[in-house]
Write a protein that holds these residues in place. Structure first.
Motif, PDB file in Angstrom:
ATOM      1  N   PHE A 156      46.310  43.045  28.446  1.00  0.00           N
ATOM      2  CA  PHE A 156      47.002  41.983  29.190  1.00  0.00           C
ATOM      3  C   PHE A 156      47.192  42.340  30.663  1.00  0.00           C
ATOM      4  O   PHE A 156      48.168  41.939  31.290  1.00  0.00           O
ATOM      5  CB  PHE A 156      48.351  41.657  28.553  1.00  0.00           C
ATOM      6  CG  PHE A 156      48.290  41.435  27.080  1.00  0.00           C
ATOM      7  CD1 PHE A 156      47.747  40.278  26.551  1.00  0.00           C
ATOM      8  CD2 PHE A 156      48.739  42.407  26.200  1.00  0.00           C
ATOM      9  CE1 PHE A 156      47.670  40.068  25.183  1.00  0.00           C
ATOM     10  CE2 PHE A 156      48.669  42.203  24.829  1.00  0.00           C
ATOM     11  CZ  PHE A 156      48.130  41.046  24.320  1.00  0.00           C
ATOM     12  N   ARG A 157      46.246  43.085  31.218  1.00  0.00           N
ATOM     13  CA  ARG A 157      46.308  43.468  32.626  1.00  0.00           C
ATOM     14  C   ARG A 157      45.064  42.996  33.358  1.00  0.00           C
ATOM     15  O   ARG A 157      43.951  43.097  32.833  1.00  0.00           O
ATOM     16  CB  ARG A 157      46.421  44.994  32.771  1.00  0.00           C
ATOM     17  CG  ARG A 157      47.710  45.577  32.206  1.00  0.00           C
ATOM     18  CD  ARG A 157      48.904  45.165  33.023  1.00  0.00           C
ATOM     19  NE  ARG A 157      50.143  45.706  32.478  1.00  0.00           N
ATOM     20  CZ  ARG A 157      51.345  45.445  32.974  1.00  0.00           C
ATOM     21  NH1 ARG A 157      51.462  44.658  34.036  1.00  0.00           N
ATOM     22  NH2 ARG A 157      52.426  45.960  32.437  1.00  0.00           N
ATOM     23  N   VAL A 158      45.262  42.477  34.575  1.00  0.00           N
ATOM     24  CA  VAL A 158      44.139  42.096  35.426  1.00  0.00           C
ATOM     25  C   VAL A 158      43.838  43.273  36.342  1.00  0.00           C
ATOM     26  O   VAL A 158      44.715  43.702  37.100  1.00  0.00           O
ATOM     27  CB  VAL A 158      44.464  40.855  36.275  1.00  0.00           C
ATOM     28  CG1 VAL A 158      43.299  40.508  37.183  1.00  0.00           C
ATOM     29  CG2 VAL A 158      44.817  39.684  35.379  1.00  0.00           C
ATOM     30  N   PRO A 159      42.641  43.861  36.287  1.00  0.00           N
ATOM     31  CA  PRO A 159      42.325  44.977  37.180  1.00  0.00           C
ATOM     32  C   PRO A 159      42.545  44.608  38.639  1.00  0.00           C
ATOM     33  O   PRO A 159      42.265  43.484  39.064  1.00  0.00           O
ATOM     34  CB  PRO A 159      40.842  45.247  36.892  1.00  0.00           C
ATOM     35  CG  PRO A 159      40.629  44.723  35.497  1.00  0.00           C
ATOM     36  CD  PRO A 159      41.521  43.520  35.389  1.00  0.00           C
ATOM     37  N   ALA A 160      43.050  45.548  39.424  1.00  0.00           N
ATOM     38  CA  ALA A 160      43.452  45.263  40.800  1.00  0.00           C
ATOM     39  C   ALA A 160      42.331  44.677  41.646  1.00  0.00           C
ATOM     40  O   ALA A 160      42.570  43.843  42.508  1.00  0.00           O
ATOM     41  CB  ALA A 160      43.990  46.534  41.462  1.00  0.00           C
ATOM     42  N   GLY A 161      41.102  45.070  41.428  1.00  0.00           N
ATOM     43  CA  GLY A 161      40.010  44.567  42.252  1.00  0.00           C
ATOM     44  C   GLY A 161      39.163  43.517  41.569  1.00  0.00           C
ATOM     45  O   GLY A 161      38.052  43.225  42.030  1.00  0.00           O
ATOM     46  N   PHE A 162      39.677  42.894  40.496  1.00  0.00           N
ATOM     47  CA  PHE A 162      38.847  41.966  39.723  1.00  0.00           C
ATOM     48  C   PHE A 162      38.530  40.711  40.536  1.00  0.00           C
ATOM     49  O   PHE A 162      39.424  40.066  41.079  1.00  0.00           O
ATOM     50  CB  PHE A 162      39.554  41.562  38.428  1.00  0.00           C
ATOM     51  CG  PHE A 162      38.700  40.686  37.550  1.00  0.00           C
ATOM     52  CD1 PHE A 162      37.744  41.249  36.727  1.00  0.00           C
ATOM     53  CD2 PHE A 162      38.831  39.312  37.575  1.00  0.00           C
ATOM     54  CE1 PHE A 162      36.937  40.456  35.929  1.00  0.00           C
ATOM     55  CE2 PHE A 162      38.033  38.511  36.786  1.00  0.00           C
ATOM     56  CZ  PHE A 162      37.082  39.087  35.962  1.00  0.00           C
ATOM     57  N   ASN A 163      37.240  40.359  40.587  1.00  0.00           N
ATOM     58  CA  ASN A 163      36.814  39.189  41.348  1.00  0.00           C
ATOM     59  C   ASN A 163      35.617  38.532  40.668  1.00  0.00           C
ATOM     60  O   ASN A 163      34.673  38.107  41.332  1.00  0.00           O
ATOM     61  CB  ASN A 163      36.448  39.599  42.781  1.00  0.00           C
ATOM     62  CG  ASN A 163      36.364  38.414  43.721  1.00  0.00           C
ATOM     63  OD1 ASN A 163      36.991  37.381  43.495  1.00  0.00           O
ATOM     64  ND2 ASN A 163      35.581  38.549  44.768  1.00  0.00           N
TER      65      ASN A 163
END
Length: 223
Positions: A156-163
């Motif tokens: 349930f975490r979005v990686p900091a650099g996800f694009n």
């Protein structure tokens, strides 16, 4: 060997950080339509003429990827929600005048969500926000973003650099609360990460960083 304590302080300060990321979105509104509960009607214009087909819009939302979830659900739904730090929406002049600011919204992160037990779990990021332009109407904004993989948002975490969103859709609702009528407009949306993730040291870790650098400077002077 005397360098090790100072280096340890610097490394500790670098690892204990809050990461706030911002996503920008933009698109073109489709044609607003009206629906009702129990056949109710309203003489007001659809969407109060705040939104019209073909109008461009843009906006952004920010959240802390390391924040504590405000709520969550287990199998088979598998989602967690977090508070947004900021939400903005720019559209027509009429919309901006009616809603100069939006309330704090929420971020829902789904991880291997399969509520219908279809055997095809999905990940998804959902941003929501609301506003009340007056006492008779409420606006709800729901932006659903598909990362194209069920392995994108582990735990349930979005990686900091996800694009890497493959597609995103917007559903925008206006509720006429006194007559149980609601208007809706949909749109395909482009979503992108706003630059590099902003690493924001916590106050305590900032002090640790200064202490570590001070220790290094003192050791250099002694030599």
């Amino acid at each position: 060997m005397k360098l090790l304590p100072a280096l340890a302080l610097v490394l500790a300060s670098a690892s204990a950080q809050a990461t706030v990321i911002t996503y920008n979105f933009s698109g073109v509104f489709g044609a607003p339509v009206r629906a009702s509960f129990g056949g109710a009607t309203s003489p007001e214009p659809v969407f109060l003429d705040l939104v019209k087909a073909g109008e461009q819009f843009s906006g952004s939302f920010s959240f802390d990827t390391d924040a504590v979830a405000t709520s969550y659900a287990g199998d088979p739904f598998r989602w967690a929600t977090y508070a947004t730090q900021e939400f903005k929406l720019q559209g027509s002049a009429a919309l901006s005048a009616a809603v100069p600011s939006w309330g704090v919204g929420s971020i829902q992160v789904t991880d291997d969500n399969d509520p219908w037990m279809s055997g095809n779990p999905v990940d998804e990021l959902i941003a929501t926000a609301g506003a009340a332009p007056d006492g008779q109407h409420n606006l709800s904004f729901v932006l659903r973003m598909n990362p194209g993989s069920s392995n994108a948002f582990h735990d349930f975490r979005v990686p900091a650099g996800f694009n890497g969103f493959t597609d995103a859709t917007l559903s925008f609702y206006l509720f006429h609360s006194e007559v149980f009528v609601y208007d809706i407009v949909n749109a395909q949306v482009k979503v992108s990460l706003d630059g590099a993730p902003a690493e924001v040291p916590e106050p305590a870790t900032g002090l640790l960083l200064l202490a570590g650098l001070g220790g290094l400077a003192a050791l250099r002077r002694r030599r």
